[in-house]
Motif scaffolding. Sequence first.
Motif, PDB file in Angstrom:
ATOM      1  N   LEU B  83      69.972 -22.720  46.861  1.00  0.00           N
ATOM      2  CA  LEU B  83      69.430 -22.978  48.199  1.00  0.00           C
ATOM      3  C   LEU B  83      69.851 -24.360  48.697  1.00  0.00           C
ATOM      4  O   LEU B  83      70.072 -24.557  49.888  1.00  0.00           O
ATOM      5  CB  LEU B  83      67.899 -22.867  48.187  1.00  0.00           C
ATOM      6  CG  LEU B  83      67.339 -21.462  47.967  1.00  0.00           C
ATOM      7  CD1 LEU B  83      65.826 -21.499  47.823  1.00  0.00           C
ATOM      8  CD2 LEU B  83      67.723 -20.535  49.108  1.00  0.00           C
ATOM      9  N   LEU B  84      69.975 -25.334  47.779  1.00  0.00           N
ATOM     10  CA  LEU B  84      70.387 -26.681  48.180  1.00  0.00           C
ATOM     11  C   LEU B  84      71.766 -26.668  48.818  1.00  0.00           C
ATOM     12  O   LEU B  84      72.095 -27.505  49.646  1.00  0.00           O
ATOM     13  CB  LEU B  84      70.403 -27.624  46.967  1.00  0.00           C
ATOM     14  CG  LEU B  84      69.067 -28.268  46.606  1.00  0.00           C
ATOM     15  CD1 LEU B  84      69.209 -29.069  45.334  1.00  0.00           C
ATOM     16  CD2 LEU B  84      68.584 -29.149  47.731  1.00  0.00           C
ATOM     17  N   TYR B 285      73.577 -32.219  46.556  1.00  0.00           N
ATOM     18  CA  TYR B 285      72.950 -32.546  47.837  1.00  0.00           C
ATOM     19  C   TYR B 285      74.013 -32.783  48.905  1.00  0.00           C
ATOM     20  O   TYR B 285      73.877 -32.348  50.046  1.00  0.00           O
ATOM     21  CB  TYR B 285      72.070 -33.791  47.705  1.00  0.00           C
ATOM     22  CG  TYR B 285      70.731 -33.531  47.070  1.00  0.00           C
ATOM     23  CD1 TYR B 285      69.709 -32.922  47.784  1.00  0.00           C
ATOM     24  CD2 TYR B 285      70.488 -33.882  45.750  1.00  0.00           C
ATOM     25  CE1 TYR B 285      68.479 -32.673  47.199  1.00  0.00           C
ATOM     26  CE2 TYR B 285      69.266 -33.636  45.163  1.00  0.00           C
ATOM     27  CZ  TYR B 285      68.263 -33.032  45.889  1.00  0.00           C
ATOM     28  OH  TYR B 285      67.056 -32.784  45.313  1.00  0.00           O
ATOM     29  N   ALA B 286      75.077 -33.478  48.530  1.00  0.00           N
ATOM     30  CA  ALA B 286      76.108 -33.822  49.505  1.00  0.00           C
ATOM     31  C   ALA B 286      76.774 -32.561  50.055  1.00  0.00           C
ATOM     32  O   ALA B 286      76.950 -32.420  51.266  1.00  0.00           O
ATOM     33  CB  ALA B 286      77.150 -34.742  48.870  1.00  0.00           C
ATOM     34  N   VAL B 287      77.114 -31.628  49.167  1.00  0.00           N
ATOM     35  CA  VAL B 287      77.772 -30.397  49.620  1.00  0.00           C
ATOM     36  C   VAL B 287      76.817 -29.611  50.515  1.00  0.00           C
ATOM     37  O   VAL B 287      77.223 -29.038  51.526  1.00  0.00           O
ATOM     38  CB  VAL B 287      78.231 -29.547  48.417  1.00  0.00           C
ATOM     39  CG1 VAL B 287      78.726 -28.184  48.871  1.00  0.00           C
ATOM     40  CG2 VAL B 287      79.342 -30.273  47.668  1.00  0.00           C
ATOM     41  N   GLY B 288      75.525 -29.609  50.147  1.00  0.00           N
ATOM     42  CA  GLY B 288      74.549 -28.911  50.978  1.00  0.00           C
ATOM     43  C   GLY B 288      74.366 -29.583  52.326  1.00  0.00           C
ATOM     44  O   GLY B 288      74.091 -28.932  53.328  1.00  0.00           O
ATOM     45  N   GLY B 289      74.511 -30.904  52.365  1.00  0.00           N
ATOM     46  CA  GLY B 289      74.322 -31.634  53.618  1.00  0.00           C
ATOM     47  C   GLY B 289      75.531 -31.558  54.517  1.00  0.00           C
ATOM     48  O   GLY B 289      75.414 -31.366  55.724  1.00  0.00           O
ATOM     49  N   PHE B 355      68.180 -23.999  54.780  1.00  0.00           N
ATOM     50  CA  PHE B 355      69.385 -24.438  55.484  1.00  0.00           C
ATOM     51  C   PHE B 355      70.233 -25.369  54.627  1.00  0.00           C
ATOM     52  O   PHE B 355      71.255 -25.867  55.059  1.00  0.00           O
ATOM     53  CB  PHE B 355      69.009 -25.143  56.790  1.00  0.00           C
ATOM     54  CG  PHE B 355      68.194 -24.280  57.708  1.00  0.00           C
ATOM     55  CD1 PHE B 355      68.817 -23.377  58.564  1.00  0.00           C
ATOM     56  CD2 PHE B 355      66.817 -24.328  57.709  1.00  0.00           C
ATOM     57  CE1 PHE B 355      68.080 -22.568  59.397  1.00  0.00           C
ATOM     58  CE2 PHE B 355      66.064 -23.520  58.550  1.00  0.00           C
ATOM     59  CZ  PHE B 355      66.694 -22.634  59.393  1.00  0.00           C
ATOM     60  N   GLY B 356      69.775 -25.632  53.408  1.00  0.00           N
ATOM     61  CA  GLY B 356      70.571 -26.443  52.489  1.00  0.00           C
ATOM     62  C   GLY B 356      70.289 -27.925  52.598  1.00  0.00           C
ATOM     63  O   GLY B 356      69.806 -28.417  53.604  1.00  0.00           O
TER      64      GLY B 356
END
Lengths: 258, 416
Positions: B83-84, B285-289, B355-356
Amino acid sequence: MPSQPVLEIRGLDKSFGPVQVLHDVAFTAYTGEVTALVGDNGAGKSTLVKCLGGTYSIDAGEYFFDGKPVQVASPREAADLGIEIVYQDLALCDNLDIVQNMFLGREKKSGLVLDEATMEEMAAKTLDSLSVRTVKSIRQLVSSLSGGQRQTVAIAKAVLWNSKVVILDEPTAALGVAQTAQVLELVRRLADNGLGVILISHNMNDVFAVSDRIAALYLGRMAAQVKTSDVTHSQVVELITSGRSGELGLQKVNGVTA
Amino acid sequence: MSTTTIPEKPAAEAPSVGGNLRGYIERVRGGDMGALPAVFGLIVLCTAFSILRPVFLSSINFANLFTQGAAITVIAMGLVFVLLLGEIDLSAGFTSGVCAAVLAVTLTNHGQPWYIAVAAAILAGVVIGTLLGSLVAKVGIPSFVVTLAAFLAFQGLLLVLVNEGTNIAIRDQTIIAIENKNLPPALGWGLYIVSVAVYAVVQIVRARRRAGRGLTVDPVTVIAFRVGVIALLGGFAVYALNLERSRNALLVSLKGVPIVVPIVLVLLVFWTFVLRRTAFGRHIYAVGGNAEASRRAGIRVDRIRISAFVICSGMASIGGIIAASQASSVDPNTGGSDVLLFAVGAAVIGGTSLFGGKGRMLDALLGGAVVAVINNGMGLMGYSASVKYIVTGSVLLLAAGVDALSRKRAAASGLR
């Protein structure tokens, strides 16, 4: 004036399939100076920058960095030389804080664990050296920053790595008056700190406010590279729109060569 | 050029208790609710159920909450990784079922020892995760479709493994102990004291180091508050779980912390460490953001994606092992029906964004607790499965709605 350019391009050609986008382009940038790269839409500014940054390979031409001929085949190689590009979309992660963004992909570690303390110190030092005082805490999430602050973070990220040349793609395009002034001041400070700065801009006021030199591209050719103090506002506009201005610029713009 | 329009602030604001509190309130008002809805929901649900059905508060039911929620919580922890990245794994439920079947077949049909069976089950999860991740990251099929297909296919695979519908019993005492045996009360207290002490020492050492380098440090009161909350909650839980809960204590004594609880806590601490203190976690986190920014920063986005799916399926396999232990058997429904939705629900209810880019391991635990409490409480109220499904579905929708609205609000307040 520094005698030797930190970055120099000679006779650069670049085609995409049958379309030649850049013709025999020469371009120089000097340490401690802001070189503005101007030109109309489609003149080849972005292509030139991507060639400099290693995103595009060059078809022909010579690339000198610090006076030595180099091959730049990838963004990583450009970064290793000390060339950093701040793209218009800034490439920041909203969900990370300022320090995390500045070190993204190049985190400092002690063993397996992230070395947050060192990263925080280095980030704070870099922001200090740029006299950035507009952010409340360097642990703030980027999502809570204003447009100008984000631009500042993106620029700080670029200079963190002892880079020598920083290329800024339209840094003020999306900013208001006060924030534009702030970012321009920061751009000037980068050059004063001894970096070579290449500034892409459409805004003549910005160009005249901070640049030492102006390079004008016209339809994929370098119309002229001049000192900002030697030209007027309207001459630059003429170079952009028609490739020539009196004695300056391309003499046969629609001919085979300039 | 003048910068007078923007007030100049000192580079670092000295942190204080008030400052921390104000910052937190600002974040919540700006739409970043974090775990607040889950904690609030947990309090409301527990209060309501204990008033309506006093047996909800009994020591035996309290222990049941932990054993009933464990499998879903562990699957939810794995789902947080996916989900992240802003992806989804709809097959996690049946992945846990398939891995549980692998465990059962290795144990019962092949007579292997428990550690071989557990290794085989986890390996199966890792293989499944690699496959799903590669299809998403390398081939580029949307994760929704890949895992929807896998949802169906694994259902079939599970049927094959249990010979088209038989029930494979598990008799291995070690596997059964996970959900059905308890730590001796003294060991429970011992582990509690060690955990709280280690947590406190880690917090203090970190603060000291940072202070030594002249960096901003959380005020002592905030650190003490954090340690205090953990000590209080943990102490209460250990005390309650150590109460005698056998109906006939003379015949058979039943007390102590269920063995699954420390297992879940170790997983929680381990993955929290990975997410918060390692470069790998930072890159998740970075890829999700912002995947494009991560790619430009030199992060291998594909690898991150695949490893998130591997972790998700691997955790699902552990969830499957726990479920197999709970039921002492594996059948075609293990990991099926509501397991996946409860697990996704747990992650989202806990505050992980669909939404990640936003979510924590703790979210899965809190959300898992909410789901377990709803399930358990509704059961005590005598409601049928139909009502339970409707209520849990509504709670999931509510949680996703809170997530979407808080994003909107964050956008409006300029926080995102």
